[in-house]
Design an enzyme around this catalytic site. Structure first.
Site, short mmCIF file in Angstrom:
data_model
loop_
_atom_site.label_atom_id
_atom_site.label_comp_id
_atom_site.label_asym_id
_atom_site.label_seq_id
_atom_site.Cartn_x
_atom_site.Cartn_y
_atom_site.Cartn_z
N HIS A 12 -5.31 -3.13 -2.82
CA HIS A 12 -4.99 -2.18 -3.86
C HIS A 12 -4.57 -3.02 -5.26
O HIS A 12 -4.41 -2.33 -6.19
CB HIS A 12 -3.81 -1.57 -3.49
CG HIS A 12 -3.74 -0.69 -2.11
ND1 HIS A 12 -4.53 0.74 -2.26
CD2 HIS A 12 -3.41 -0.86 -0.93
CE1 HIS A 12 -4.27 1.07 -0.97
NE2 HIS A 12 -3.81 0.20 -0.16
N SER A 58 0.64 -0.98 -0.13
CA SER A 58 -0.13 -0.08 0.01
C SER A 58 0.89 1.23 0.03
O SER A 58 0.22 2.32 -0.30
CB SER A 58 -0.99 -0.08 1.38
OG SER A 58 -0.44 -0.27 2.33
N LYS A 85 -12.08 0.54 -2.19
CA LYS A 85 -10.87 1.26 -2.73
C LYS A 85 -11.43 1.10 -4.19
O LYS A 85 -12.76 2.02 -4.57
CB LYS A 85 -9.74 0.63 -2.45
CG LYS A 85 -9.20 0.97 -1.35
CD LYS A 85 -7.91 0.38 -0.82
CE LYS A 85 -7.61 1.00 0.54
NZ LYS A 85 -6.84 0.01 1.63
C1 PLP Z 1 -7.23 -0.33 2.96
C2 PLP Z 1 -6.27 -1.37 3.17
C3 PLP Z 1 -7.06 -2.43 4.12
C4 PLP Z 1 -8.34 -2.19 5.09
O1 PLP Z 1 -9.45 -1.88 4.29
P1 PLP Z 1 -10.27 -1.25 4.73
O2 PLP Z 1 -11.85 -1.55 4.12
O3 PLP Z 1 -10.06 0.30 4.34
O4 PLP Z 1 -10.83 -1.24 6.30
C5 PLP Z 1 -6.46 -3.64 4.24
N1 PLP Z 1 -5.24 -4.22 3.80
C6 PLP Z 1 -4.83 -3.20 2.95
C7 PLP Z 1 -3.56 -3.73 2.21
C8 PLP Z 1 -5.07 -2.02 2.69
O5 PLP Z 1 -4.51 -1.24 1.83
#
Ligand code: PLP
Length: 393
Positions: free
Chosen positions: A210, A182, A241
């Site tokens: 991602h 990330s 996302k």
């Molecule tokens: C954003 C993210 C999460 C968490 O997801 P949310 O739905 O925002 O709680 C988990 N793992 C990774 C790699 C992320 O980037």
């Protein structure tokens, strides 16, 4: 008022954070999450959003969500195992399982809760969880909450991973990794990870937060990128996302999903997401499936922006929507962020504890809808900053 001595240590710690350039404040947006956003009265080009396909405010999706709102309302009224599961929840889980080529899927309230709930349920006392050094905080917290031993291996280093597996002979366990990391935007060595999992009989979990909607020919993620579809035991990810909604999910065999349904505490002990959030996720996934040109537009923007930055001599090689631009010091990252904001670009400075100290950076996130002119404008700004830093002006 009397002195409350016991509160002083928090004030001292906050003050220290301020002095180290690590103090965090919330930015309030006055518009929908799109590629153009408003903060107070000023408009900005958004280069920070996780909404890679720009689906948070789509007119067609809003229409569908409104229909569901009229029928099901907005509150779910209970946890998933009591009264909180509607047909919309069930439909979303079916769609995710089908999309990712798995027998079954389970939706959690967030990706964070999914990771915490999956790892704490599956990893037992005596097990080992092998976790990449740059895995997301939710994976780290899931490891902490499980009773297993956590062994961190060097970032994406399969030789180090194998060395560490050999140090724990005959122990059952899990290899867990982000698909796309990330903060660095690089991609896991999935073939290497799968080879070790077979050789040492370890369960594999891939976090596709991602990767989904971004990599692979049709945006299905890391497995599609490597043409290794269906090989990972559990795919988890988020609907918050590229999908443009909210929620986390996990998918895999019926056995593992049934097991999680019965034992995963963050799934069991929390009120279900709203049917309208579920509806937005359904419509978002359908859109990604029906309009492959959206994913292609994002991939084209990634290629264009990478080649542009490289043509200015910058050291970038990301194939994902995340472009880290290293400032190293926290002060420099914050200074760059402020200057870019002045110029009309919203780009966040990422600092400790999200990344290591002295590895502060700007983190640029591209969207499918960014125009070439916007990418070009931002690239000019960045090239100037990097040249200044290296004393080349
Ligand atoms: C954003 C993210 C999460 C968490 O997801 P949310 O739905 O925002 O709680 C988990 N793992 C990774 C790699 C992320 O980037």
């Amino acid at each position: 008022m009397e002195e409350r001595e016991y509160l002083k240590r928090y004030a001292i710690e906050l003050q220290a954070r301020k002095e180290a350039g690590l103090y965090r404040e919330i930015t309030v947006f006055c518009s929908a999450q799109e590629k153009q956003v408003r903060i107070e009265d000023k408009k900005y080009h958004m280069f920070a959003s996780n909404s890679y396909l720009d689906l948070c405010n789509d007119p067609k999706i809003k229409e569908y969500v409104s229909e569901i709102l009229q029928v099901y309302g907005y509150g779910s009224g209970g946890s998933r195992l009591t009264t909180g599961t509607t047909k919309i929840h069930q439909e979303l889980e079916n769609i995710i399982a089908e999309w990712k080529g798995r027998e079954a899927a389970l939706v959690y309230n967030t990706g964070y809760m999914a990771n915490v709930g999956i790892l704490s349920a599956l990893a037992k006392a005596g097990d080992v969880i092998y976790s990449d050094a740059l895995n997301h905080a939710s994976i780290i917290d899931g490891c902490r909450l499980s009773k297993a031993e956590t062994v961190v291996y060097a970032h994406n280093d399969m030789k180090d991973l194998e060395r560490k597996i050999k140090q724990h002979p005959k122990r059952s366990g899990i290899i867990v990794s982000d698909g796309v990391f990330s903060m660095d935007g690089d991609i896991v060595d999935l073939p290497g990870m799968l080879e070790l999992s077979r050789k040492y009989q370890l369960l594999t979990i891939l976090d596709e937060a991602h990767a989904t909607g971004v990599i692979g020919e049709t945006g299905k993620g890391t497995e599609e990128y490597y043409h290794r579809e269906g090989e990972v035991d559990l795919i988890m990810g988020t609907l918050s996302k590229a999908v443009g909604s909210e929620g986390g999910y996990v998918c895999g065999s019926k056995l593992l999903i049934e097991y999680l349904k019965n034992t995963s505490r963050s799934f069991i002990f929390s009120t279900a997401l709203s049917p309208i959030t579920m509806a937005a996720s359904i419509a978002g996934i359908r859109k990604i499936q029906k309009e492959p040109k959206r994913v292609r537009a994002l991939q084209e923007n990634i290629r264009y922006f990478r080649e542009l930055l490289q043509s200015y001599g910058m050291d970038v090689h990301t194939e994902t929507a995340i472009f880290p631009i290293m400032a190293y010091t926290e002060e420099k990252a914050v200074e760059w962020m402020k200057e870019l904001k002045e110029a009309g670009y919203y780009v966040p400075a990422i600092r400790y504890p999200t990344v290591e100290k002295k590895k502060a950076r700007l983190r640029i996130a591209l969207m499918a809808t960014h125009q070439k002119e916007e990418l070009y404008g931002l690239a000019q700004q960045l090239a100037t900053k990097c040249r200044e830093k290296e004393g080349k002006v």
